[in-house]
Design a protein around this motif. Structure first.
Motif, PDB file in Angstrom:
ATOM      1  N   ILE A  85      34.032  84.738  89.764  1.00  0.00           N
ATOM      2  CA  ILE A  85      35.030  83.670  89.648  1.00  0.00           C
ATOM      3  C   ILE A  85      36.440  84.239  89.794  1.00  0.00           C
ATOM      4  O   ILE A  85      37.269  83.700  90.538  1.00  0.00           O
ATOM      5  N   LEU A  86      36.702  85.358  89.105  1.00  0.00           N
ATOM      6  CA  LEU A  86      38.013  86.007  89.236  1.00  0.00           C
ATOM      7  C   LEU A  86      38.257  86.463  90.673  1.00  0.00           C
ATOM      8  O   LEU A  86      39.379  86.355  91.188  1.00  0.00           O
ATOM      9  N   LEU A  91      41.072  85.898  95.486  1.00  0.00           N
ATOM     10  CA  LEU A  91      40.975  85.937  96.940  1.00  0.00           C
ATOM     11  C   LEU A  91      41.668  84.722  97.552  1.00  0.00           C
ATOM     12  O   LEU A  91      42.460  84.864  98.499  1.00  0.00           O
ATOM     13  N   ALA A  92      41.412  83.553  97.008  1.00  0.00           N
ATOM     14  CA  ALA A  92      42.054  82.338  97.521  1.00  0.00           C
ATOM     15  C   ALA A  92      43.577  82.426  97.392  1.00  0.00           C
ATOM     16  O   ALA A  92      44.308  82.066  98.321  1.00  0.00           O
ATOM     17  N   ILE A  93      44.045  82.923  96.252  1.00  0.00           N
ATOM     18  CA  ILE A  93      45.489  83.052  96.040  1.00  0.00           C
ATOM     19  C   ILE A  93      46.102  84.040  97.021  1.00  0.00           C
ATOM     20  O   ILE A  93      47.122  83.750  97.661  1.00  0.00           O
ATOM     21  N   LEU A  94      45.475  85.214  97.140  1.00  0.00           N
ATOM     22  CA  LEU A  94      46.043  86.236  98.020  1.00  0.00           C
ATOM     23  C   LEU A  94      45.979  85.849  99.502  1.00  0.00           C
ATOM     24  O   LEU A  94      46.872  86.199 100.278  1.00  0.00           O
ATOM     25  N   LEU A  97      48.159  81.967  99.619  1.00  0.00           N
ATOM     26  CA  LEU A  97      49.562  81.977  99.206  1.00  0.00           C
ATOM     27  C   LEU A  97      50.322  83.230  99.647  1.00  0.00           C
ATOM     28  O   LEU A  97      51.498  83.159  99.971  1.00  0.00           O
ATOM     29  N   ALA A  98      49.637  84.370  99.623  1.00  0.00           N
ATOM     30  CA  ALA A  98      50.310  85.615 100.005  1.00  0.00           C
ATOM     31  C   ALA A  98      50.063  85.981 101.471  1.00  0.00           C
ATOM     32  O   ALA A  98      50.576  86.984 101.960  1.00  0.00           O
ATOM     33  N   ASN A  99      49.237  85.175 102.144  1.00  0.00           N
ATOM     34  CA  ASN A  99      48.942  85.372 103.568  1.00  0.00           C
ATOM     35  C   ASN A  99      48.330  86.736 103.889  1.00  0.00           C
ATOM     36  O   ASN A  99      48.583  87.293 104.960  1.00  0.00           O
ATOM     37  N   LEU A 100      47.537  87.277 102.977  1.00  0.00           N
ATOM     38  CA  LEU A 100      46.831  88.525 103.255  1.00  0.00           C
ATOM     39  C   LEU A 100      45.530  88.218 103.989  1.00  0.00           C
ATOM     40  O   LEU A 100      44.963  87.130 103.859  1.00  0.00           O
ATOM     41  N   GLU A 101      45.053  89.185 104.734  1.00  0.00           N
ATOM     42  CA  GLU A 101      43.743  89.069 105.369  1.00  0.00           C
ATOM     43  C   GLU A 101      42.682  89.091 104.260  1.00  0.00           C
ATOM     44  O   GLU A 101      42.830  89.809 103.277  1.00  0.00           O
ATOM     45  N   ILE A 108      42.068  94.844  97.319  1.00  0.00           N
ATOM     46  CA  ILE A 108      43.061  94.861  96.240  1.00  0.00           C
ATOM     47  C   ILE A 108      42.460  94.383  94.919  1.00  0.00           C
ATOM     48  O   ILE A 108      42.747  94.934  93.851  1.00  0.00           O
ATOM     49  N   ILE A 109      41.608  93.395  94.972  1.00  0.00           N
ATOM     50  CA  ILE A 109      41.021  92.782  93.783  1.00  0.00           C
ATOM     51  C   ILE A 109      39.987  93.693  93.111  1.00  0.00           C
ATOM     52  O   ILE A 109      39.848  93.702  91.886  1.00  0.00           O
TER      53      ILE A 109
END
Length: 133
Positions: A85-86, A91-94, A97-101, A108-109
């Motif tokens: 879940i985390l 992943l959705a946020i990064l 919102l952060a436009n990461l691949e 990173i997570i």
């Protein structure tokens, strides 16, 4: 003074690294098929890697288990569901919102989710102390 059980942590980290490589490899191949389904594919890859992670940890890292395999696996998966879940939320946020691949975001997570999983699984699933006197 309490010290971390270094050997156990090292084995857990090695096994976790192998599980992460399995996770990333599965995710990478699935993303080649269809990158728009990254959340579903991340869940599939994470779940398969978690099964590997539990099985190998039980065999090599926490050998003196009195729990049935299925009971331990249930706890391991329940705890790692928190990690999943985390992972999915992060992943959705990064990605969104952060436009990461997606793959970079997943890398990173990983250390954060891995540390949480080690602590919870050591204490709950495998019923061991993380620290020794």
């Amino acid at each position: 003074m309490k010290r971390l059980k270094i050997a156990q942590l090292i084995r857990y980290t090695i096994i976790g690294t192998l599980a992460t490589l399995i996770d990333f490899t599965i995710l990478w191949f699935l993303l080649l098929i269809n990158s728009s389904q990254y959340l579903i594919f991340a869940a599939i890859a994470f779940s398969l890697a978690t099964l590997f992670h539990y099985t190998i940890n039980r065999i090599f890292n926490y050998k003196n288990q009195h729990r049935l395999f299925s009971t331990g696996a249930f706890y391991f998966f329940a705890i790692n569901l928190t990690g999943l879940i985390l992972t999915i939320i992060s992943l959705a946020i990064l990605v969104e919102l952060a436009n990461l691949e997606p793959f970079i975001a997943r890398i990173i997570i990983s250390p954060f989710v891995g540390t949480l999983s080690y602590i919870l699984n050591s204490k709950i699933t495998f019923q061991t102390k993380i620290f020794k006197n």
